[in-house]
Design a protein around this motif. Structure first.
Motif, PDB file in Angstrom:
ATOM      1  N   GLN A  67       0.688  -1.208  -0.057  1.00  0.00           N
ATOM      2  CA  GLN A  67       0.086  -0.055   0.133  1.00  0.00           C
ATOM      3  C   GLN A  67       0.844   1.177   0.002  1.00  0.00           C
ATOM      4  O   GLN A  67       0.509   2.232  -0.768  1.00  0.00           O
ATOM      5  N   ALA A  68       1.757   1.299   0.857  1.00  0.00           N
ATOM      6  CA  ALA A  68       2.886   2.318   0.791  1.00  0.00           C
ATOM      7  C   ALA A  68       3.617   2.566  -0.539  1.00  0.00           C
ATOM      8  O   ALA A  68       3.779   3.746  -1.126  1.00  0.00           O
ATOM      9  N   ASN A  69       3.907   1.375  -1.319  1.00  0.00           N
ATOM     10  CA  ASN A  69       4.570   1.634  -2.442  1.00  0.00           C
ATOM     11  C   ASN A  69       3.468   2.123  -3.452  1.00  0.00           C
ATOM     12  O   ASN A  69       3.953   2.631  -4.560  1.00  0.00           O
ATOM     13  N   PHE A  70       2.333   1.820  -3.454  1.00  0.00           N
ATOM     14  CA  PHE A  70       1.192   2.240  -4.359  1.00  0.00           C
ATOM     15  C   PHE A  70       1.402   3.852  -4.233  1.00  0.00           C
ATOM     16  O   PHE A  70       1.199   4.525  -5.283  1.00  0.00           O
ATOM     17  N   LEU A  71       1.141   4.192  -2.781  1.00  0.00           N
ATOM     18  CA  LEU A  71       1.134   5.546  -2.614  1.00  0.00           C
ATOM     19  C   LEU A  71       2.313   6.588  -3.336  1.00  0.00           C
ATOM     20  O   LEU A  71       2.373   7.450  -3.944  1.00  0.00           O
ATOM     21  N   ALA A  72       3.479   5.785  -2.837  1.00  0.00           N
ATOM     22  CA  ALA A  72       4.850   6.373  -3.454  1.00  0.00           C
ATOM     23  C   ALA A  72       4.767   6.527  -4.883  1.00  0.00           C
ATOM     24  O   ALA A  72       5.096   7.562  -5.439  1.00  0.00           O
ATOM     25  N   LEU A  73       4.498   5.297  -5.603  1.00  0.00           N
ATOM     26  CA  LEU A  73       4.391   5.375  -7.284  1.00  0.00           C
ATOM     27  C   LEU A  73       3.326   6.299  -7.609  1.00  0.00           C
ATOM     28  O   LEU A  73       3.428   6.773  -8.687  1.00  0.00           O
ATOM     29  N   ASN A  74       2.127   6.243  -7.175  1.00  0.00           N
ATOM     30  CA  ASN A  74       1.231   7.196  -7.700  1.00  0.00           C
ATOM     31  C   ASN A  74       1.693   8.716  -7.697  1.00  0.00           C
ATOM     32  O   ASN A  74       1.407   9.432  -8.403  1.00  0.00           O
ATOM     33  N   VAL A  94       1.686  12.490   3.483  1.00  0.00           N
ATOM     34  CA  VAL A  94       1.391  12.754   4.951  1.00  0.00           C
ATOM     35  C   VAL A  94      -0.102  12.418   5.234  1.00  0.00           C
ATOM     36  O   VAL A  94      -0.376  11.935   6.103  1.00  0.00           O
ATOM     37  N   LYS A  95      -0.910  13.085   4.368  1.00  0.00           N
ATOM     38  CA  LYS A  95      -2.331  13.067   4.718  1.00  0.00           C
ATOM     39  C   LYS A  95      -2.843  11.692   4.306  1.00  0.00           C
ATOM     40  O   LYS A  95      -3.448  11.161   5.300  1.00  0.00           O
ATOM     41  N   GLU A  96      -2.404  11.263   3.323  1.00  0.00           N
ATOM     42  CA  GLU A  96      -3.029   9.634   2.848  1.00  0.00           C
ATOM     43  C   GLU A  96      -2.405   8.797   4.121  1.00  0.00           C
ATOM     44  O   GLU A  96      -3.048   7.929   4.353  1.00  0.00           O
ATOM     45  N   PHE A  97      -1.187   8.694   4.565  1.00  0.00           N
ATOM     46  CA  PHE A  97      -0.574   8.028   5.506  1.00  0.00           C
ATOM     47  C   PHE A  97      -1.229   8.067   6.693  1.00  0.00           C
ATOM     48  O   PHE A  97      -1.722   7.094   7.370  1.00  0.00           O
ATOM     49  N   ALA A  98      -1.537   9.398   7.247  1.00  0.00           N
ATOM     50  CA  ALA A  98      -2.378   9.416   8.464  1.00  0.00           C
ATOM     51  C   ALA A  98      -3.733   8.952   8.352  1.00  0.00           C
ATOM     52  O   ALA A  98      -4.337   8.376   9.109  1.00  0.00           O
ATOM     53  N   PRO A 115     -10.678   6.893   3.862  1.00  0.00           N
ATOM     54  CA  PRO A 115     -10.564   6.570   2.489  1.00  0.00           C
ATOM     55  C   PRO A 115      -8.923   6.789   1.954  1.00  0.00           C
ATOM     56  O   PRO A 115      -8.569   8.131   2.265  1.00  0.00           O
ATOM     57  N   THR A 116      -8.187   6.089   1.156  1.00  0.00           N
ATOM     58  CA  THR A 116      -6.827   6.173   0.954  1.00  0.00           C
ATOM     59  C   THR A 116      -6.844   5.764  -0.363  1.00  0.00           C
ATOM     60  O   THR A 116      -6.252   4.852  -0.841  1.00  0.00           O
ATOM     61  N   PRO A 117      -7.167   6.685  -1.501  1.00  0.00           N
ATOM     62  CA  PRO A 117      -7.169   6.105  -2.914  1.00  0.00           C
ATOM     63  C   PRO A 117      -6.074   5.837  -3.491  1.00  0.00           C
ATOM     64  O   PRO A 117      -5.969   4.980  -4.524  1.00  0.00           O
ATOM     65  N   TYR A 118      -4.865   6.792  -3.128  1.00  0.00           N
ATOM     66  CA  TYR A 118      -3.591   6.356  -3.761  1.00  0.00           C
ATOM     67  C   TYR A 118      -2.900   5.214  -3.347  1.00  0.00           C
ATOM     68  O   TYR A 118      -1.866   4.762  -3.418  1.00  0.00           O
TER      69      TYR A 118
END
Length: 185
Positions: free
Chosen positions: A106-113, A133-137, A144-147
């Motif tokens: 999930q964190a890798n999706f966030l970083a690559l998006n 930071v916002k999506e991590f929190a 919801p965490t779309p990224y």
């Protein structure tokens, strides 16, 4: 050697992260005492989990030990902004790959998006960091965490490599080789 067996001797931090990948995609395609590799799992070109882990403080202290790869060509002028964004996003120009290394998918999706947003001009570095930071929190808040749900773009299909530009001609190379032979005589 099965991955679930090889990670038994790994440090707890990297063992836990590798187990998340095993739980998601099953046993790896390759396993050694220090590394597990899955080829083409889910949306990824490959995933590599290692017993080595790296402390990473952005956006909060955690460890990085699972790297997810995609085919993606990053324009040369975007390398510095990506490095400013997140040191765990790694662009390989010649190979035409980008990876994110973190604790989980999930964190890798966030970083690559967010990498894609930076490369395409959708977000500047500081906007991307603030959104991370916002999506991590929000993930911790169970909001919801779309990224973090998957890639929000289509990676390149196949070779995205940049072999660069030849500067020396065949004739110049032959001349240099001839000069080298003369010097060694």
């Amino acid at each position: 050697m099965q991955g679930s067996q090889s990670i038994k001797s790994w440090p707890e931090e990297s063992r836990e992260a590798a187990q998340l990948v095993i739980d998601q995609y099953g046993e790896p395609d390759e396993a050694t005492e220090t590394q597990l590799t899955w080829h083409k799992p889910g949306p990824w070109k490959r995933i590599v989990a290692t017993n080595t882990f790296y402390p990473h403080n952005f956006p909060a202290p955690h460890i990085d030990s699972v790297e997810s790869f995609i085919d993606y060509r990053v324009p040369v002028e975007r390398f510095t902004p990506l490095a400013e964004f997140d040191g765990s996003v790694i662009a390989e120009r010649t190979a035409g790959e980008v990876s994110a290394r973190c604790h989980d998918e999930q964190a890798n999706f966030l970083a690559l998006n967010l990498m894609h947003d930076i490369v395409t001009g959708g977000k500047h570095v500081q906007e991307a960091r603030a959104y991370y930071v916002k999506e991590f929190a929000d993930y911790r808040r169970r909001k919801p965490t779309p990224y973090m749900e998957g890639l929000r773009f289509r990676p390149a299909q196949g070779n995205a490599g940049d072999p660069d530009v030849a500067i020396l001609s065949d004739e110049e190379l032959r001349e240099a080789e001839d000069d080298g032979k003369k010097r060694s005589e």
